[in-house]
Design a protein around this motif. Structure first.
Motif, PDB file in Angstrom:
ATOM      1  N   UNK A 152      -8.725   1.103   7.643  1.00 56.87           N
ATOM      2  CA  UNK A 152      -8.318   2.486   7.907  1.00 56.87           C
ATOM      3  C   UNK A 152      -6.821   2.677   7.695  1.00 56.87           C
ATOM      4  N   UNK A 153      -6.013   1.690   8.110  1.00 59.90           N
ATOM      5  CA  UNK A 153      -4.557   1.841   8.017  1.00 59.90           C
ATOM      6  C   UNK A 153      -4.021   1.521   6.625  1.00 59.90           C
ATOM      7  N   UNK A 154      -4.572   0.471   5.973  1.00 66.37           N
ATOM      8  CA  UNK A 154      -4.035   0.044   4.685  1.00 66.37           C
ATOM      9  C   UNK A 154      -4.887   0.475   3.492  1.00 66.37           C
ATOM     10  N   UNK A 155      -6.219   0.450   3.653  1.00 68.27           N
ATOM     11  CA  UNK A 155      -7.095   0.735   2.527  1.00 68.27           C
ATOM     12  C   UNK A 155      -7.404   2.207   2.326  1.00 68.27           C
ATOM     13  N   UNK A 156      -7.706   2.915   3.414  1.00 74.67           N
ATOM     14  CA  UNK A 156      -8.111   4.314   3.316  1.00 74.67           C
ATOM     15  C   UNK A 156      -7.050   5.218   2.680  1.00 74.67           C
ATOM     16  N   UNK A 157      -5.742   5.026   2.980  1.00 74.41           N
ATOM     17  CA  UNK A 157      -4.734   5.890   2.336  1.00 74.41           C
ATOM     18  C   UNK A 157      -4.771   5.841   0.818  1.00 74.41           C
ATOM     19  N   UNK A 158      -5.163   4.706   0.239  1.00 71.00           N
ATOM     20  CA  UNK A 158      -5.241   4.622  -1.219  1.00 71.00           C
ATOM     21  C   UNK A 158      -6.381   5.479  -1.762  1.00 71.00           C
ATOM     22  N   UNK A 215       0.804  -1.213   0.000  1.00 72.67           N
ATOM     23  CA  UNK A 215       0.000   0.000   0.000  1.00 72.67           C
ATOM     24  C   UNK A 215       0.844   1.274   0.000  1.00 72.67           C
ATOM     25  N   UNK A 216       2.146   1.119  -0.327  1.00 72.17           N
ATOM     26  CA  UNK A 216       3.069   2.260  -0.459  1.00 72.17           C
ATOM     27  C   UNK A 216       3.275   3.038   0.840  1.00 72.17           C
ATOM     28  N   UNK A 217       3.036   2.408   1.983  1.00 70.37           N
ATOM     29  CA  UNK A 217       3.329   3.055   3.265  1.00 70.37           C
ATOM     30  C   UNK A 217       4.765   2.774   3.697  1.00 70.37           C
ATOM     31  N   UNK A 218       5.403   1.828   3.035  1.00 70.83           N
ATOM     32  CA  UNK A 218       6.820   1.548   3.257  1.00 70.83           C
ATOM     33  C   UNK A 218       7.452   1.281   1.896  1.00 70.83           C
ATOM     34  N   UNK A 219       8.737   1.603   1.772  1.00 72.02           N
ATOM     35  CA  UNK A 219       9.435   1.417   0.493  1.00 72.02           C
ATOM     36  C   UNK A 219       9.908  -0.009   0.287  1.00 72.02           C
ATOM     37  N   UNK A 268      -7.630   8.331  -0.133  1.00 68.90           N
ATOM     38  CA  UNK A 268      -7.456   9.754   0.180  1.00 68.90           C
ATOM     39  C   UNK A 268      -6.119  10.313  -0.297  1.00 68.90           C
ATOM     40  N   UNK A 269      -5.176   9.409  -0.635  1.00 67.85           N
ATOM     41  CA  UNK A 269      -3.926   9.862  -1.242  1.00 67.85           C
ATOM     42  C   UNK A 269      -2.796  10.177  -0.301  1.00 67.85           C
ATOM     43  N   UNK A 270      -2.944   9.947   0.997  1.00 65.92           N
ATOM     44  CA  UNK A 270      -1.807  10.156   1.899  1.00 65.92           C
ATOM     45  C   UNK A 270      -1.857   9.119   3.023  1.00 65.92           C
TER      46      UNK A 270
END
Length: 721
Positions: free
Chosen positions: A579-585, A329-333, A587-589
């Motif tokens: 909320x942690x993995x899906x929502x950022x995709x 989910x692009x929260x870590x590289x 809302x974009x951040x």
């Protein structure tokens, strides 16, 4: 009139000839649908530009150009291509397809365009192995159930070598790199392609004859295509273009003009800082030491690679599953967490060169001399962790050896089961067992370990390629200089872990408490902060929703009802993941893990508080509302002065009870990487393996806090009354 008819007839004839001629051109320029495999380097694969290339692709295009026909190459996969030819969906296939008597019953083959075979390869700087005779006493690796494995078994007694087999090519090539094997056998074009891509290998000897590859059409059909292929292949071999195509993808590695200087290549980072996710408790790869600092093989390797290549990292120890999803989910590289390289994972991740060759091993309670071989497990219980290579092995051999399998979610449960006699034996990764023994666990390993998978550093597929390059270059340099062996040897030696001995005693309840009270209190504080902040927000939201649910406005009642039904209908762990993995995709951040935990707890508690408020208000007799309204009070003033003061007395015990529930629910937030009290305990257990003592301490801490809250609630209830 006759002249006009004659002229029209002449024009019609010309048009007819023109159309016929066009039809002939179209027929001559027919486009053939050709199926290929998806990934079978060096015959067909995608290059860096995501274009399909390879021996088969280049050869087919060259023959089509030479023979004057068009091809539409379709990468369907080997099995799908076979079925597509047989069902007339495509005209032919070229996919490294071996010509066999069985296949000749369904297909017509071209002249063989490639004679395959198997060949031996050794490390590029190895000067000791120049023939099969030099293999005596050495270890040779190959893939399971291949011509290479069959050849090695057939000649083992003759040449006196040991054999190690692996499920995939990654394991085979990784074994040669890390010194587990001194030579490998594989299809020689595959090894040649590996050399072309810069792998430090060289081919030794001549290839052993294998099967021939052919271009195939359905039996009895498209014979003209087969003839064109054979004619074009013959011309390409005569003019040297065929050999040029092969040389483009296959190298022997024997050339002395290699540009490899033996020095590490510096790669330029593309980010100021890379976020690296990792497991939180997988000793000896990542765990907290007695000083509560994260350490382990993975941690040391990555930190050293970052220093050597000059890039900055921020490590987040959030657990294996959370790390996988954070990368996806692009929260870590990237992630490094003792992650086994598998074909399935390659669909989502790009992996580094393997940095560790694992293995699995059976362990029993120390002093148990009844189990010395797998056959001694008959009628006994064997424990494994869910979803591991150990579980796969034990389940696959269950019928053969007649034992019962018990699966556990975590390592501490597994090892505790052996300690208390719930299972007679366990199977786990051998370095983990070695670490457990070094930490004082009364275990013994009576059976030789089985080969396992290889671990790799991973990034999301197609992203951060420079990060993989930097890690690979640093890893190669560490192996060249011997630094890699020192790092691994710091934690694993002769099958058991030799972590630097701590002077701190953690073998008893008092010792654990004395050494870890600080981190336990820190975990408790984070638990309390989570509960208090989320409950404060939940109170505001819950009261508003509760008031809406008893409002005289229907739309507000409907909104409140839908909210409560939706939130209560979703398990809180699923809500946390979304909320942690899906929502950022959406809302974009990125949402930080602690913030995501607050949001999850707030939403969950507010739905239940809304129902408490609704129930409390409805518990006040309706006559009081009617009396207030008849006296001229507005709806708002009635609620404020008459109903709510009475409802609060009714709701107060339920509010306190809901806060206690929210406090307990914080344990579920650990799944997204928040290190609250329970997760803190898991981290300590991973290091000490004293699960009974650690969880007893945590249970007492929860008991003290919740008992204090319950007493406080009773005092408040008395004061309100």
């Amino acid at each position: 009139m006759k002249k006009r008819l004659t002229l029209l007839s002449f024009i019609a004839i010309l048009l007819g000839l023109f159309v016929y001629g066009n039809k002939q051109v179209v027929a001559d320029e027919k486009t053939y649908e050709i199926g290929t495999d998806i990934t079978f380097a060096p015959f067909e694969f995608q290059n860096e530009q995501n274009q399909y290339v390879g021996i088969d692709i280049d050869l087919m295009n060259a023959i089509a150009k030479d023979q004057g026909f068009q091809v539409n190459l379709r990468p369907l996969g080997f099995d799908t291509s076979i079925q597509a030819v047989q069902s007339n969906q495509i005209d032919g296939m070229i996919a490294g397809m071996s010509i066999t008597d069985e296949r000749k019953k369904s297909f017509d083959f071209s002249t063989p365009y490639f004679d395959s075979g198997i060949q031996m390869a050794v490390a590029k700087d190895d000067q000791t192995i120049k023939s099969y005779n030099d293999l005596k006493g050495k270890t040779v690796a190959a893939k399971v159930s291949t011509e290479s494995a069959t050849f090695l078994e057939k000649n083992q007694e003759k040449y006196g070598y040991k054999i190690k087999t692996y499920d995939d090519a990654t394991g085979v090539y990784g074994a040669l790199k890390n010194g587990t094997a001194q030579a490998i056998f594989d299809d020689y074009p595959v090894i040649g392609y590996a050399v072309t891509k810069g792998e430090p290998l060289k081919l030794v000897g001549k290839p052993e004859k294998g099967s021939s590859y052919g271009f195939a059409v359905k039996k009895g059909q498209n014979q003209e295509l087969l003839e064109k292929f054979n004619a074009g292949l013959k011309k390409l071999k005569a003019n040297g273009e065929y050999q040029a195509i092969l040389d483009k993808y296959i190298s022997s590695g024997q050339s002395e003009s290699s540009t490899d200087s033996g020095q590490m290549k510096k790669i330029t980072p593309k980010k100021d800082k890379y976020v690296i996710a990792s497991d939180s408790a997988f000793a000896p790869f990542e765990f907290q030491d007695s000083n509560n600092q994260y350490t382990g093989i993975d941690v040391d390797l990555l930190q050293r690679a970052a220093k050597m290549q000059g890039f900055n990292i921020e490590m987040k120890f959030i657990g294996f599953s959370a790390a996988v999803q954070a990368v996806e989910n692009n929260q870590a590289d990237a992630m490094i967490a003792g992650m086994t390289i598998t074909d399935e994972r390659k669909n989502s991740f790009d992996f580094s060169t393997p940095y560790f060759q694992s293995g699995i091993q059976l362990a029993v309670k120390k002093g148990n001399d009844k189990i010395k071989a797998y056959k001694d497990l008959k009628g006994k219980k064997v424990g494994v962790k869910v979803g591991t290579a150990s579980a796969d092995f034990i389940v696959a051999n269950q019928e053969k050896y007649g034992y019962t399998v018990k699966q556990f979610d975590t390592a501490d449960q597994l090892y505790e089961a052996v300690k208390v006699g719930a299972v007679d034996a366990l199977m786990d990764d051998y370095p983990v067992i070695g670490y457990a023994i070094a930490q004082g666990q009364d275990l013994a390993t009576p059976i030789k370990r089985e080969d396992g998978g290889t671990y790799g550093f991973a990034v999301k597929k197609g992203q951060n390629p420079e990060l993989i390059e930097m890690f690979n270059e640093a890893l190669a340099e560490m192996k060249r200089t011997g630094e890699y062996d020192k790092i691994v040897g710091k934690y694993i030696k002769d099958g058991s872990t030799t972590d630097e001995k701590s002077t701190k005693d953690e073998s008893s309840l008092f010792g654990i408490l004395k050494n870890n009270y600080g981190i336990l209190l820190s975990g408790l504080w984070k638990t309390m902060v989570l509960a208090l902040i989320s409950f404060a927000f939940a109170m505001i939201l819950g009261v508003l929703l509760g008031l809406c649910s008893v409002s005289h406005i229907k739309a507000l009642r409907v909104i409140a009802s839908i909210y409560v039904d939706v939130i209560r209908g979703i398990p809180m762990m699923v809500l946390a993941f979304f909320i942690f993995f899906g929502l950022p995709q959406l809302i974009g951040f990125t949402i930080p893990d602690f913030t995501a935990g607050i949001i999850t707890l707030t939403l969950n508690a507010s739905a239940y508080l809304a129902e408490i408020v609704r129930g409390g208000i409805n518990a006040v007799p309706i006559g009081q509302t009617e009396a207030a309204r008849s006296l001229g009070l507005s709806y708002g003033r009635t609620m404020q002065k008459i109903i709510l003061p009475q409802a609060v007395k009714i709701m107060l015990p339920s509010f306190v009870n809901q806060f206690v529930i929210s406090l307990k629910d914080t344990t579920l937030i650990s799944v997204i990487g928040v290190v609250e009290l329970l997760q803190t305990g898991k981290v300590i257990v991973a290091r000490t393996l004293q699960s009974a003592d650690v969880y007893f301490i945590i249970a007492v801490m929860y008991l003290i806090v919740i008992t204090a809250l319950t007493k406080l609630a009773k005092v408040l209830e008395k004061k309100v009354k």
